[in-house]
Motif scaffolding. Structure first.
Motif, PDB file in Angstrom:
ATOM      1  N   GLN A  46       0.771  -1.325   0.075  1.00 10.09           N
ATOM      2  CA  GLN A  46       0.163   0.049  -0.028  1.00 10.09           C
ATOM      3  C   GLN A  46       0.736   1.341  -0.137  1.00 10.09           C
ATOM      4  O   GLN A  46       0.564   2.156  -0.727  1.00 10.09           O
ATOM      5  N   ALA A  47       1.913   1.432   0.968  1.00 11.72           N
ATOM      6  CA  ALA A  47       2.736   2.410   0.841  1.00 11.72           C
ATOM      7  C   ALA A  47       3.556   2.451  -0.429  1.00 11.72           C
ATOM      8  O   ALA A  47       3.632   3.672  -1.001  1.00 11.72           O
ATOM      9  N   THR A  50       1.468   4.087  -3.135  1.00 11.01           N
ATOM     10  CA  THR A  50       1.236   5.594  -3.019  1.00 11.01           C
ATOM     11  C   THR A  50       2.565   6.301  -3.619  1.00 11.01           C
ATOM     12  O   THR A  50       2.583   7.180  -4.537  1.00 11.01           O
ATOM     13  N   ARG A  51       3.801   5.605  -3.098  1.00  8.70           N
ATOM     14  CA  ARG A  51       5.222   6.364  -3.768  1.00  8.70           C
ATOM     15  C   ARG A  51       5.317   5.993  -5.092  1.00  8.70           C
ATOM     16  O   ARG A  51       5.728   6.969  -5.669  1.00  8.70           O
ATOM     17  N   GLU A  56      -3.406   0.857  -7.561  1.00  4.00           N
ATOM     18  CA  GLU A  56      -3.807   0.175  -6.188  1.00  4.00           C
ATOM     19  C   GLU A  56      -2.692  -0.786  -5.920  1.00  4.00           C
ATOM     20  O   GLU A  56      -1.732  -1.071  -6.574  1.00  4.00           O
TER      21      GLU A  56
END
Ligand code: SOE
Length: 381
Positions: A46-47, A50-51, A56
């Motif tokens: 998840q991290a 985003t990065r 997703e």
């Protein structure tokens, strides 16, 4: 010549570390979309999603591989997991880009190459140093005969990220990184580049491996680690050249210094990956340093990768983006020259195996000149 963006493929990335980040940058810069990111840790996925600017995060690598809205999966996980993930991706009918080493044994690498050949999909390995314009210029000039017969191929690949014996990383653990560390990780880059640029094939090696420290602490705890910090390799080629290679990950001050000098009877060609904007050409009565830029290169294949004029150095991420763009072009059906595939992954595994066997036996060890991949029928026997 401004490189054209690649096809707008949808990619998945398994792995969220340094290489996953480099692949993500390259996918975006080549015009692709990162549809999903996966990791053994959903939180890390998840991290990273985003990065990386991904659409997703998937719940697991298996869930990502099972998706039907992804064209290619980039595998950027520890070495010991490559073979299993790559086999799963091929079985799912997708194309695959798997970080090197393709596998930690020759047998696994050959099996993956056979599976990829049968699948008809693109299966690539990021031997990205092929994608510097200076390297392509050297390759074109050498193949045009400008160097004369090459008789001496030498160089080194030196890093210092393991110069602290307390540095832990999965690469130090032979269960995760494989039985060779320094040669299997970076020596294979130098050998791939040498064979790609010169057209020579390494036929036999005499190698010694060494460790700078008697003890290291693997991530799993204080396990004595006996994979090599460095290696010295003498080799011969199918065209009668002699070669030497020094590999080290404990050479303070050297960050990622892959360098070669390919010496012919008319000229020598030298490249240093830490200064990739220059190709050095040596002759008896003159030596010159070509500043690599879109206007200064003589070879079409080099100009294809030169994005900007001389004086605007391109670097490692540009080379990686060029590799991903070519791989995605091949997946989209374009004919691409010089793309490193799973067959080159087999070659790297063969060379690594030969180096370790030579070092253990203290004798010359031959390397197969051709890569033979068994057919499906042969594999069923
Ligand atoms: C670590 O040695 C590493 O990231 C290698 O795994 C890469 O293949 C190399 O290009 C840079 O250094």
């Amino acid at each position: 010549m401004i490189a054209q963006p690649g096809p707008r493929l949808r990619a998945g990335i398994i792995g969220t570390g340094f290489m996953g980040t480099v692949h993500a940058n390259a996918i975006r810069m080549s015009g692709g979309t990162i549809a999903a990111v996966a990791s053994r840790s959903p939180e890390a996925a998840q991290a990273a999603a985003t990065r990386f600017g991904a659409e997703e995060a998937s719940n697991s690598p298996e869930a990502l591989i099972a998706r039907d809205d992804i064209d290619v999966v980039h595998i950027c996980t520890p070495n010991s997991t490559h073979a299993d993930f790559a086999a799963q991706v091929i079985a799912s009918g997708k194309s695959v880009i798997c970080e090197k080493p393709l596998a930690t044994t020759v047998e696994d690498a050959v099996e993956l190459a056979a599976l990829s050949e049968e699948s008809g999909r693109v299966a690539a390995v990021p031997f990205v140093y092929r994608f510097y314009p200076a390297v392509r210029e050297a390759r074109a000039r050498i193949r045009s005969g400008e160097a004369g017969p090459l008789w001496l191929l030498h160089g080194s690949y030196l890093q210092d990220w393991l110069a602290d014996p307390a540095t832990t990383n999965w690469r130090i653990d032979p269960l995760l990184g494989g039985s060779s560390r320094a040669f299997g990780d970076i020596g294979v880059h130098w050998c791939d580049l040498t064979e790609f640029v010169t057209g020579h094939r390494i036929t036999r090696v005499m190698a010694k491996t060494a460790r700078a420290f008697g003890e290291r602490t693997a991530r799993r705890g204080s396990t004595r680690v006996d994979t090599e910090d460095g290696a010295a390799v003498v080799f011969e080629t199918d065209r009668g050249a002699l070669g030497s290679l020094v590999v080290s990950q404990v050479s303070p001050g050297r960050k990622n210094r892959l360098s070669f000098s390919f010496d012919g009877t008319n000229a020598s060609f030298r490249f240093d990956q830490e200064h990739p904007e220059t190709l050095w050409i040596g002759e008896v009565d003159s030596t010159r340093a070509i500043t690599v830029g879109s206007e200064s290169l003589s070879a079409d294949e080099a100009r294809r990768y030169a994005l900007v004029p001389s004086g605007h150095p391109q670097g490692y991420q540009d080379a990686f983006t060029a590799f991903v763009t070519d791989a995605h072009r091949a997946i989209a059906g374009d004919s691409v020259e010089g793309l490193p595939t799973f067959l080159d992954g087999v070659r790297a595994a063969q060379l690594t195996d030969a180096v370790l066997r030579s070092a253990a036996a203290d004798e010359w060890v031959s390397v197969p000149e051709l890569i033979t991949v068994p057919t499906a029928r042969e594999r069923q026997r």
